[in-house]
Design a protein around this motif. Structure first.
Motif, PDB file in Angstrom:
ATOM      1  N   ASN A  65     -54.188   8.331 -81.047  1.00  0.00           N
ATOM      2  CA  ASN A  65     -53.655   9.398 -81.899  1.00  0.00           C
ATOM      3  C   ASN A  65     -54.509  10.652 -81.719  1.00  0.00           C
ATOM      4  O   ASN A  65     -55.668  10.691 -82.142  1.00  0.00           O
ATOM      5  N   GLN A  66     -53.943  11.679 -81.115  1.00  0.00           N
ATOM      6  CA  GLN A  66     -54.705  12.891 -80.836  1.00  0.00           C
ATOM      7  C   GLN A  66     -55.137  13.615 -82.111  1.00  0.00           C
ATOM      8  O   GLN A  66     -56.206  14.222 -82.152  1.00  0.00           O
ATOM      9  N   ALA A  67     -54.311  13.549 -83.148  1.00  0.00           N
ATOM     10  CA  ALA A  67     -54.677  14.206 -84.415  1.00  0.00           C
ATOM     11  C   ALA A  67     -55.915  13.555 -85.024  1.00  0.00           C
ATOM     12  O   ALA A  67     -56.822  14.240 -85.515  1.00  0.00           O
ATOM     13  N   LEU A  68     -55.960  12.221 -84.981  1.00  0.00           N
ATOM     14  CA  LEU A  68     -57.113  11.506 -85.523  1.00  0.00           C
ATOM     15  C   LEU A  68     -58.360  11.753 -84.683  1.00  0.00           C
ATOM     16  O   LEU A  68     -59.454  11.950 -85.220  1.00  0.00           O
ATOM     17  N   LEU A  69     -58.203  11.738 -83.360  1.00  0.00           N
ATOM     18  CA  LEU A  69     -59.349  11.981 -82.483  1.00  0.00           C
ATOM     19  C   LEU A  69     -59.874  13.399 -82.661  1.00  0.00           C
ATOM     20  O   LEU A  69     -61.092  13.630 -82.649  1.00  0.00           O
ATOM     21  N   GLU A  90     -51.798   2.260 -89.548  1.00  0.00           N
ATOM     22  CA  GLU A  90     -53.094   2.316 -88.867  1.00  0.00           C
ATOM     23  C   GLU A  90     -54.225   2.753 -89.778  1.00  0.00           C
ATOM     24  O   GLU A  90     -55.383   2.854 -89.342  1.00  0.00           O
ATOM     25  N   LEU A  91     -53.936   2.994 -91.061  1.00  0.00           N
ATOM     26  CA  LEU A  91     -54.976   3.448 -91.989  1.00  0.00           C
ATOM     27  C   LEU A  91     -56.117   2.438 -92.158  1.00  0.00           C
ATOM     28  O   LEU A  91     -57.282   2.840 -92.174  1.00  0.00           O
ATOM     29  N   PRO A  92     -55.856   1.129 -92.305  1.00  0.00           N
ATOM     30  CA  PRO A  92     -56.985   0.191 -92.408  1.00  0.00           C
ATOM     31  C   PRO A  92     -57.900   0.219 -91.192  1.00  0.00           C
ATOM     32  O   PRO A  92     -59.132   0.180 -91.337  1.00  0.00           O
ATOM     33  N   ALA A  93     -57.326   0.287 -89.993  1.00  0.00           N
ATOM     34  CA  ALA A  93     -58.146   0.353 -88.788  1.00  0.00           C
ATOM     35  C   ALA A  93     -58.964   1.639 -88.761  1.00  0.00           C
ATOM     36  O   ALA A  93     -60.147   1.646 -88.385  1.00  0.00           O
ATOM     37  N   MET A  94     -58.332   2.728 -89.176  1.00  0.00           N
ATOM     38  CA  MET A  94     -59.046   4.004 -89.238  1.00  0.00           C
ATOM     39  C   MET A  94     -60.177   3.938 -90.255  1.00  0.00           C
ATOM     40  O   MET A  94     -61.280   4.446 -90.017  1.00  0.00           O
ATOM     41  N   ALA A  95     -59.929   3.295 -91.392  1.00  0.00           N
ATOM     42  CA  ALA A  95     -60.963   3.161 -92.429  1.00  0.00           C
ATOM     43  C   ALA A  95     -62.140   2.351 -91.919  1.00  0.00           C
ATOM     44  O   ALA A  95     -63.301   2.687 -92.183  1.00  0.00           O
ATOM     45  N   VAL A  96     -61.869   1.279 -91.186  1.00  0.00           N
ATOM     46  CA  VAL A  96     -62.947   0.441 -90.646  1.00  0.00           C
ATOM     47  C   VAL A  96     -63.806   1.248 -89.676  1.00  0.00           C
ATOM     48  O   VAL A  96     -65.042   1.152 -89.689  1.00  0.00           O
ATOM     49  N   MET A  97     -63.187   2.066 -88.837  1.00  0.00           N
ATOM     50  CA  MET A  97     -63.938   2.867 -87.879  1.00  0.00           C
ATOM     51  C   MET A  97     -64.800   3.902 -88.584  1.00  0.00           C
ATOM     52  O   MET A  97     -65.938   4.155 -88.192  1.00  0.00           O
TER      53      MET A  97
END
Length: 262
Positions: free
Chosen positions: A60-64, A235-242
């Motif tokens: 996800n380019q926005a997240l990166l 994908e929010l849980p994965a993002m939270a873990v990172m």
């Protein structure tokens, strides 16, 4: 055998501690488990375990972009706060007029609620006609929030420094600059590194003040909040873990360096 008169109190204390730590860490464990759930619906039951959402976050380019923004602002805020905290810590070893007032003024951001601090900053930048951006309004907001913690982290290390070492160097004819870079700085360097890492961790996770002064470019917490408001993205849980891993890594490195001075 004599019965322990404090047995009931010990049992109550262990029960309280168990409930406390369960309430503290159970949500984190649930988020970690959900981050591996392949289902597009965030929640239980677990359909199958997969790294799908971690790949989605990394693609996800926005997240990166938000992650890069948070790292850039965090590094800049950490550098500025560490330098300011070091200067203040060295100054506070001596008595000067207004010392108490300066200390109280510096600790004001810790006392003021985050939402009030964000509104005050928004009004200030509005009257000053400063355009919202990462390296202007957001960076100032982060420095304003992080500086008191950086000072409180570094000052005890500097305060415990043995000043007789400086006095001995002065007696041998060493100039102040040579004394600082050759004697003081090497001894307190672990504390400086720990302060920088703690400052980065605080800046990286800052949301409340940031959301009031952020411009077009977003940091990770603001991007995370946007994804929650728009829709509960899977994908929010994965993002939270990172995010948790980055914050924990910075904090653990800070603790490891801080222990070198103890």
């Amino acid at each position: 055998m004599m019965r322990d008169p404090f047995r009931a109190w010990k049992l109550a204390l262990w029960t309280y501690a168990g409930v406390f730590f369960f309430a503290l860490y159970a949500p984190l464990l649930i988020i970690i488990v959900l981050s591996f759930n392949e289902s597009e619906i965030t929640g239980f039951p677990i359909t199958s375990l997969s790294l799908r959402w971690y790949r989605a976050v990394l693609g996800n380019q926005a997240l990166l972009s938000a992650f890069g923004n948070s790292v850039a602002v965090g590094a800049a805020a950490a550098a500025i706060c560490t330098v300011l905290a070091l200067g203040l810590s060295l100054a506070f070893r001596h008595d000067f007029r207004g010392k108490g007032a300066l200390l109280n003024l510096m600790l004001v951001p810790v006392v003021i609620p985050g939402i009030i601090g964000g509104i005050v900053l928004l009004i200030f930048f509005g009257y000053a006609e400063v355009t919202s951006s990462l390296m202007t309004t957001v960076l100032v907001a982060h420095v304003n929030w992080v500086l008191p913690f950086a000072f409180l982290t570094l000052y005890p290390r500097v305060h415990r420094f043995d000043q007789t070492l400086e006095e001995a160097a002065m007696d041998l004819g060493a100039p102040p600059r040579r004394i600082f870079f050759s004697i003081v700085l090497p001894i307190i360097r672990p504390g400086i590194v720990a302060t920088a890492l703690f400052s980065f961790s605080l800046s990286f996770d800052e949301f409340i003040r940031t959301v009031f002064v952020v411009g077009e470019k977003r940091t990770v917490p603001v991007q995370f909040w946007t994804m929650i408001v728009d829709r509960l993205a899977p994908e929010l849980p994965a993002m939270a873990v990172m995010i948790i891993l980055v914050s924990m890594a910075a904090a653990l490195l800070g603790f490891s360096y801080a222990r070198r001075l103890t």
